[in-house]
Design a protein around this motif. Structure first.
Motif, PDB file in Angstrom:
ATOM      1  N   LEU A 142      -4.604   5.037 -13.581  1.00  0.00           N
ATOM      2  CA  LEU A 142      -4.383   6.363 -12.911  1.00  0.00           C
ATOM      3  C   LEU A 142      -5.265   6.404 -11.947  1.00  0.00           C
ATOM      4  CD1 LEU A 142      -4.091   8.242 -16.555  1.00  0.00           C
ATOM      5  CD2 LEU A 142      -2.133   7.185 -14.919  1.00  0.00           C
ATOM      6  N   HIS A 143      -4.736   7.021 -10.753  1.00  0.00           N
ATOM      7  CA  HIS A 143      -5.701   7.236  -9.636  1.00  0.00           C
ATOM      8  C   HIS A 143      -5.637   8.675  -9.208  1.00  0.00           C
ATOM      9  CE1 HIS A 143      -6.065   2.910  -9.170  1.00  0.00           C
ATOM     10  NE2 HIS A 143      -4.613   3.079  -9.497  1.00  0.00           N
ATOM     11  N   ALA A 185     -10.729   7.991  -9.846  1.00  0.00           N
ATOM     12  CA  ALA A 185     -10.570   9.267  -9.056  1.00  0.00           C
ATOM     13  C   ALA A 185     -11.550   9.174  -8.000  1.00  0.00           C
ATOM     14  CB  ALA A 185     -10.685  10.303  -9.832  1.00  0.00           C
ATOM     15  N   GLN A 186     -10.990   9.660  -6.730  1.00  0.00           N
ATOM     16  CA  GLN A 186     -11.556   9.948  -5.707  1.00  0.00           C
ATOM     17  C   GLN A 186     -11.033  11.085  -4.563  1.00  0.00           C
ATOM     18  OE1 GLN A 186     -12.584   6.522  -3.283  1.00  0.00           O
ATOM     19  NE2 GLN A 186     -14.016   7.529  -1.755  1.00  0.00           N
ATOM     20  N   ARG A 210       0.208   3.592 -11.902  1.00  0.00           N
ATOM     21  CA  ARG A 210       0.482   2.127 -11.440  1.00  0.00           C
ATOM     22  C   ARG A 210       0.362   1.102 -12.780  1.00  0.00           C
ATOM     23  NH1 ARG A 210      -3.627   1.334  -6.410  1.00  0.00           N
ATOM     24  NH2 ARG A 210      -2.979   3.057  -5.281  1.00  0.00           N
ATOM     25  N   TYR A 211       1.354   0.270 -12.962  1.00  0.00           N
ATOM     26  CA  TYR A 211       1.512  -0.249 -14.217  1.00  0.00           C
ATOM     27  C   TYR A 211       2.517  -1.569 -13.818  1.00  0.00           C
ATOM     28  CZ  TYR A 211       6.220   1.951 -14.808  1.00  0.00           C
ATOM     29  OH  TYR A 211       7.259   2.631 -14.355  1.00  0.00           O
ATOM     30  N   TRP A 212       2.140  -2.583 -14.786  1.00  0.00           N
ATOM     31  CA  TRP A 212       2.715  -4.071 -14.477  1.00  0.00           C
ATOM     32  C   TRP A 212       3.952  -3.994 -15.475  1.00  0.00           C
ATOM     33  CZ3 TRP A 212       2.528  -7.313 -10.422  1.00  0.00           C
ATOM     34  CH2 TRP A 212       1.709  -6.960  -9.465  1.00  0.00           C
ATOM     35  N   LEU A 213       5.073  -4.404 -15.218  1.00  0.00           N
ATOM     36  CA  LEU A 213       6.208  -4.478 -16.322  1.00  0.00           C
ATOM     37  C   LEU A 213       6.726  -5.685 -16.086  1.00  0.00           C
ATOM     38  CD1 LEU A 213       7.525  -2.399 -18.502  1.00  0.00           C
ATOM     39  CD2 LEU A 213       8.994  -2.038 -16.833  1.00  0.00           C
TER      40      LEU A 213
END
Length: 219
Positions: A142-143, A185-186, A210-213
């Motif tokens: 999570l960003h 976080a920024q 973002r995630y890899w599936l």
């Protein structure tokens, strides 16, 4: 009447001296045999045999070279290939390993109101729809982001609060992902639109998921 003296004996008529018998070799090598002989019946030395006799002082003949059969290179190579093939065929077969599944990067953005970390109804719906996929994902991040308005420290805190709001909602929907989620976080960073207008700033106020599936997994 005086008798004349007898004539001297003829040397040619004198009996020849008898030579003693001796043991002589007949033939050469493995065919040689030893027999008793006398006189001319015994083998006679010739200049050839005398030069190799023990009393001549001549150097001994050079040793006979030992001949070894050496297979041609092509034959040796073929034999080596055959030995390797035999060893390979006798070795136990290894079990086939399954190829790793291919993975694809997926991304979803959730937007926030100005100066807020509150999840809207649209944001909650988007998180509810993506939760089943995240439950099958192995790498989730999570960003948190903000627009360029306001001081940097305040934007950093707001970006972190937005990321934590999304994390809480997702863990409530899919508790098993809690240990697989990373948070970064920024504020005032990584803009996807220009901050010159309200529409661009609204798109920059977001949390990216973002995630890899694995593409082979069933939907």
């Amino acid at each position: 009447m005086t008798q004349p003296p007898p004539p001297p004996p003829n040397p040619a008529m004198a009996p020849a001296a008898i030579e003693p018998a001796r043991l002589a070799q007949h033939g050469h090598g493995r065919q040689a045999a030893f027999q008793l002989c006398q006189g001319v019946a015994c083998p006679q030395r010739t200049p050839k045999t005398m030069t190799t006799g023990p009393d001549t002082g001549a150097s001994p003949p050079p040793p006979i070279a030992r001949m070894e059969h050496v297979a041609p290179a092509a034959v040796r190579d073929a034999a080596s290939e055959g030995e390797r093939a035999t060893a390979a065929s006798s070795a136990p077969a290894r079990p086939a390993q399954a190829a790793p599944n291919a993975s694809e990067l997926q991304q979803l953005s959730v937007h926030f109101p100005f100066a807020s970390a509150h999840l809207s109804a649209a944001a909650r719906l988007a998180l509810r729809e993506v939760a089943p996929q995240l439950a099958r994902a192995q790498d989730i991040s999570l960003h948190g982001r903000t627009d360029s308005t306001g001081p940097a420290a305040a934007n950093d805190s707001l970006a972190q609060a937005r990321a934590q709001a999304v994390l809480r909602e997702l863990v409530a929907l899919a508790p098993g992902i809690a240990s697989r989620v990373r948070v970064e976080a920024q504020g005032a960073c990584c803009f996807i639109e220009s901050n010159d207008g309200p529409a661009g700033r609204a798109r920059n106020r977001r949390v990216e998921i973002r995630y890899w599936l694995d593409v082979d997994d069933p939907p």
